[in-house]
Design a protein around this motif. Structure first.
Motif, PDB file in Angstrom:
ATOM      1  N   ALA A  71       0.816  -1.212   0.000  1.00 50.80           N
ATOM      2  CA  ALA A  71       0.000   0.000   0.000  1.00 50.80           C
ATOM      3  C   ALA A  71       0.851   1.263   0.000  1.00 50.80           C
ATOM      4  CB  ALA A  71      -0.927  -0.004   1.213  1.00 50.80           C
ATOM      5  N   GLU A  72       2.003   1.230   0.640  1.00 51.93           N
ATOM      6  CA  GLU A  72       2.877   2.404   0.675  1.00 51.93           C
ATOM      7  C   GLU A  72       3.907   2.378  -0.455  1.00 51.93           C
ATOM      8  OE1 GLU A  72       4.462   2.982   4.597  1.00 51.93           O
ATOM      9  OE2 GLU A  72       2.473   2.989   5.527  1.00 51.93           O
ATOM     10  N   ASN A  73       3.732   1.429  -1.365  1.00 48.53           N
ATOM     11  CA  ASN A  73       4.609   1.335  -2.531  1.00 48.53           C
ATOM     12  C   ASN A  73       3.804   1.236  -3.820  1.00 48.53           C
ATOM     13  OD1 ASN A  73       7.677   0.712  -1.585  1.00 48.53           O
ATOM     14  ND2 ASN A  73       6.237  -0.176  -0.118  1.00 48.53           N
ATOM     15  N   SER A  81      -6.118   1.004  -3.186  1.00 45.91           N
ATOM     16  CA  SER A  81      -5.139  -0.075  -3.108  1.00 45.91           C
ATOM     17  C   SER A  81      -5.711  -1.278  -2.378  1.00 45.91           C
ATOM     18  CB  SER A  81      -3.871   0.394  -2.392  1.00 45.91           C
ATOM     19  OG  SER A  81      -2.999  -0.701  -2.177  1.00 45.91           O
ATOM     20  N   ALA A  82      -5.444  -2.469  -2.914  1.00 42.34           N
ATOM     21  CA  ALA A  82      -5.935  -3.708  -2.308  1.00 42.34           C
ATOM     22  C   ALA A  82      -5.233  -4.021  -0.998  1.00 42.34           C
ATOM     23  CB  ALA A  82      -5.740  -4.873  -3.281  1.00 42.34           C
ATOM     24  N   SER A  83      -4.146  -3.347  -0.687  1.00 40.47           N
ATOM     25  CA  SER A  83      -3.371  -3.640   0.525  1.00 40.47           C
ATOM     26  C   SER A  83      -3.745  -2.740   1.702  1.00 40.47           C
ATOM     27  CB  SER A  83      -1.876  -3.495   0.225  1.00 40.47           C
ATOM     28  OG  SER A  83      -1.481  -4.419  -0.748  1.00 40.47           O
ATOM     29  N   TYR A  84      -4.794  -1.956   1.548  1.00 45.74           N
ATOM     30  CA  TYR A  84      -5.239  -1.074   2.616  1.00 45.74           C
ATOM     31  C   TYR A  84      -6.459  -1.658   3.321  1.00 45.74           C
ATOM     32  CZ  TYR A  84      -2.317   3.016   1.681  1.00 45.74           C
ATOM     33  OH  TYR A  84      -1.258   3.883   1.548  1.00 45.74           O
ATOM     34  N   SER A  85      -6.606  -1.294   4.604  1.00 47.07           N
ATOM     35  CA  SER A  85      -7.825  -1.566   5.368  1.00 47.07           C
ATOM     36  C   SER A  85      -8.309  -0.252   5.958  1.00 47.07           C
ATOM     37  CB  SER A  85      -7.555  -2.568   6.497  1.00 47.07           C
ATOM     38  OG  SER A  85      -7.369  -3.876   5.999  1.00 47.07           O
ATOM     39  N   GLY A 107       6.482   1.718  22.164  1.00 47.53           N
ATOM     40  CA  GLY A 107       7.210   2.964  21.963  1.00 47.53           C
ATOM     41  C   GLY A 107       8.313   2.863  20.934  1.00 47.53           C
ATOM     42  N   GLY A 108       8.333   1.795  20.151  1.00 45.54           N
ATOM     43  CA  GLY A 108       9.370   1.621  19.139  1.00 45.54           C
ATOM     44  C   GLY A 108       9.270   2.638  18.012  1.00 45.54           C
ATOM     45  N   GLU A 109      10.327   2.700  17.214  1.00 45.10           N
ATOM     46  CA  GLU A 109      10.369   3.630  16.071  1.00 45.10           C
ATOM     47  C   GLU A 109       9.925   2.908  14.810  1.00 45.10           C
ATOM     48  OE1 GLU A 109      13.646   6.332  13.625  1.00 45.10           O
ATOM     49  OE2 GLU A 109      14.089   5.604  15.649  1.00 45.10           O
ATOM     50  N   LEU A 110       9.056   3.543  14.038  1.00 43.73           N
ATOM     51  CA  LEU A 110       8.546   2.943  12.806  1.00 43.73           C
ATOM     52  C   LEU A 110       9.516   3.147  11.647  1.00 43.73           C
ATOM     53  CD1 LEU A 110       4.784   4.023  12.897  1.00 43.73           C
ATOM     54  CD2 LEU A 110       5.707   1.749  13.372  1.00 43.73           C
ATOM     55  N   PHE A 111       9.597   2.113  10.790  1.00 43.91           N
ATOM     56  CA  PHE A 111      10.404   2.214   9.575  1.00 43.91           C
ATOM     57  C   PHE A 111       9.668   1.505   8.452  1.00 43.91           C
ATOM     58  CE2 PHE A 111      13.514   0.337   6.626  1.00 43.91           C
ATOM     59  CZ  PHE A 111      14.152   1.487   6.187  1.00 43.91           C
ATOM     60  N   SER A 112       9.311   2.268   7.410  1.00 47.74           N
ATOM     61  CA  SER A 112       8.616   1.705   6.255  1.00 47.74           C
ATOM     62  C   SER A 112       9.639   1.234   5.224  1.00 47.74           C
ATOM     63  CB  SER A 112       7.690   2.754   5.636  1.00 47.74           C
ATOM     64  OG  SER A 112       7.072   2.250   4.467  1.00 47.74           O
ATOM     65  N   ILE A 113       9.567  -0.033   4.867  1.00 51.86           N
ATOM     66  CA  ILE A 113      10.463  -0.593   3.848  1.00 51.86           C
ATOM     67  C   ILE A 113       9.938  -0.173   2.479  1.00 51.86           C
ATOM     68  CG2 ILE A 113      11.414  -2.715   2.863  1.00 51.86           C
ATOM     69  CD1 ILE A 113      11.000  -4.010   5.648  1.00 51.86           C
ATOM     70  N   GLN A 114      10.676   0.678   1.817  1.00 50.77           N
ATOM     71  CA  GLN A 114      10.264   1.228   0.529  1.00 50.77           C
ATOM     72  C   GLN A 114      11.127   0.651  -0.592  1.00 50.77           C
ATOM     73  OE1 GLN A 114       7.777   3.724   0.073  1.00 50.77           O
ATOM     74  NE2 GLN A 114       7.275   3.516   2.246  1.00 50.77           N
ATOM     75  N   THR A 115      10.523   0.515  -1.767  1.00 53.64           N
ATOM     76  CA  THR A 115      11.220  -0.040  -2.921  1.00 53.64           C
ATOM     77  C   THR A 115      10.908   0.779  -4.167  1.00 53.64           C
ATOM     78  OG1 THR A 115      11.363  -1.978  -4.383  1.00 53.64           O
ATOM     79  CG2 THR A 115       9.314  -1.678  -3.188  1.00 53.64           C
ATOM     80  N   TYR A 119       3.838  -1.280  -7.044  1.00 53.36           N
ATOM     81  CA  TYR A 119       3.032  -2.498  -7.043  1.00 53.36           C
ATOM     82  C   TYR A 119       1.616  -2.237  -7.534  1.00 53.36           C
ATOM     83  CZ  TYR A 119       6.800  -4.727  -4.490  1.00 53.36           C
ATOM     84  OH  TYR A 119       8.020  -5.246  -4.138  1.00 53.36           O
ATOM     85  N   PRO A 120       1.009  -3.224  -8.219  1.00 51.21           N
ATOM     86  CA  PRO A 120      -0.374  -3.074  -8.695  1.00 51.21           C
ATOM     87  C   PRO A 120      -1.330  -2.844  -7.539  1.00 51.21           C
ATOM     88  CG  PRO A 120       0.686  -4.975  -9.716  1.00 51.21           C
ATOM     89  CD  PRO A 120       1.605  -4.514  -8.627  1.00 51.21           C
ATOM     90  N   THR A 121      -2.380  -2.091  -7.804  1.00 54.45           N
ATOM     91  CA  THR A 121      -3.366  -1.813  -6.757  1.00 54.45           C
ATOM     92  C   THR A 121      -4.452  -2.879  -6.691  1.00 54.45           C
ATOM     93  OG1 THR A 121      -4.656  -0.476  -8.287  1.00 54.45           O
ATOM     94  CG2 THR A 121      -2.987   0.654  -6.967  1.00 54.45           C
TER      95      THR A 121
END
Length: 239
Positions: A71-73, A81-85, A107-115, A119-121
Motif C-alpha cells: 500500500a505504501e509502494n 489499493s488492495a493492501s489497505y484496510s 514505543g518503538g520507532e517505525l520504519f517503512s520498507i520502501q522499494t 506495485y499493482p493496486t
C-alpha cells in the motif's frame, strides 16, 4: 558561715543537674537526627529498588518496527489499493496498521520498507506480480534505509504472506542488513496461509540473530479489530 556554704553547694548542685539535662537533650537530638537520616536513607533505597522493579527487564531495549506494505509502494490513492484496510475510518496499509498498534504498546520507532517497484493496486494483479517476482527470485531495489541500525537491539519485522513466502522485497531487506546479535520478532498479515515457513526463512537468512518463534499473524480481514490480539501477544513476549 554554714548557711553560706549550704547555699554554695546548692548552687553547684543545680548547675550540675542543668548541665546533665542539657547534655541529655543534645544526645537525644543527635539520636533523633540519626534516626531520621537512617529512615530517609532506607526510604530512598526502597524507592530505588521499587523503580528498578517497575522498570523491568525491557527498560534498556531500543526497538525498531520495520514493515513492508504494498500500500505504501503503490503510488496511488490509498483507498484504491488492495493492501489497505479501513482502521478507525482511515485507509491504512495493513502492515502499517499492525505496526502502529505495536508502536503504541512498545514505543518503538517505525520504519517503512520502501522499494523502487510500483506495485499493482488490484488484488489479483498484485498476487500475479508477486508470483512473477518469486519465480525470478527478484531482489527489488530498496529506496529507504535504516540510518543507524546499531542503536536498536530488537527489530519487529512485518510483512504480508505472498504465495506462502516472504515478499521478494524482504529478501532485499535481509540482504542489506546484518542483524547479528539482535532479536528479530516477526509479524504477519495473511489471506489464509498464516506464517507458512516465513519465520524459519528469516532464521536462515539471519543465522546470528535471535528470531522469536512466537510470531504474530492475523488474517487481513481482521486487521481493523486486531488491537487486543496485538496487546495479548506483546504481553506474552514481556512488553
Amino acid at each position: 558561715m554554714k548557711r553560706i556554704i549550704s547555699l554554695i553547694l546548692s548552687a553547684v548542685l543545680a548547675l550540675s543537674l542543668s548541665a546533665c539535662g542539657n547534655g541529655n537533650n543534645e544526645n537525644a537530638d543527635i539520636s533523633e537526627q540519626q534516626a531520621i537520616a537512617e529512615n530517609t536513607s532506607a526510604e530512598n533505597n526502597s524507592q530505588s529498588e521499587s523503580n528498578e522493579d517497575t522498570t523491568g527487564e525491557k527498560s534498556d531495549t531500543n526497538i525498531l518496527i520495520a514493515y513492508f506494505t504494498a500500500a505504501e509502494n503503490s503510488g496511488v490513492d490509498a483507498v484504491s489499493s488492495a493492501s489497505y484496510s479501513m482502521v478507525n475510518g482511515e485507509a491504512v496499509g495493513r502492515l502499517r496498521a499492525i505496526a502502529n498498534m505495536i508502536q503504541a504498546k512498545t514505543g518503538g520507532e517505525l520504519f517503512s520498507i520502501q522499494t523502487s517497484v510500483i506495485y499493482p493496486t488490484d488484488g489479483g494483479e498484485l498476487i500475479e506480480y508477486a508470483a512473477e517476482e518469486q519465480a525470478n527470485d527478484a531482489r527489488p531495489e530498496l529506496t529507504s534505509h535504516i540510518d543507524d541500525l546499531e542503536q536498536y537491539n530488537v527489530i519487529f519485522v512485518g510483512y504480508p504472506n505472498w504465495w506462502a513466502d516472504l515478499p521478494q522485497v524482504m529478501y532485499s531487506f535481509f540482504d542489506e542488513y546484518d542483524f547479528s546479535g539482535k532479536t528479530i520478532i516477526p509479524f504477519n498479515v495473511h489471506n489464509g496461509s498464516r506464517l507458512s515457513r516465513t519465520v524459519e526463512t528469516i532464521a536462515e537468512l539471519e543465522p546470528e540473530a535471535t528470531v522469536e518463534t512466537n510470531a504474530f499473524t492475523i488474517s487481513e480481514h481482521n486487521v481493523p479489530e486486531a488491537d487486543k490480539e496485538v496487546t495479548d501477544w506483546l504481553e506474552e513476549l514481556g512488553y
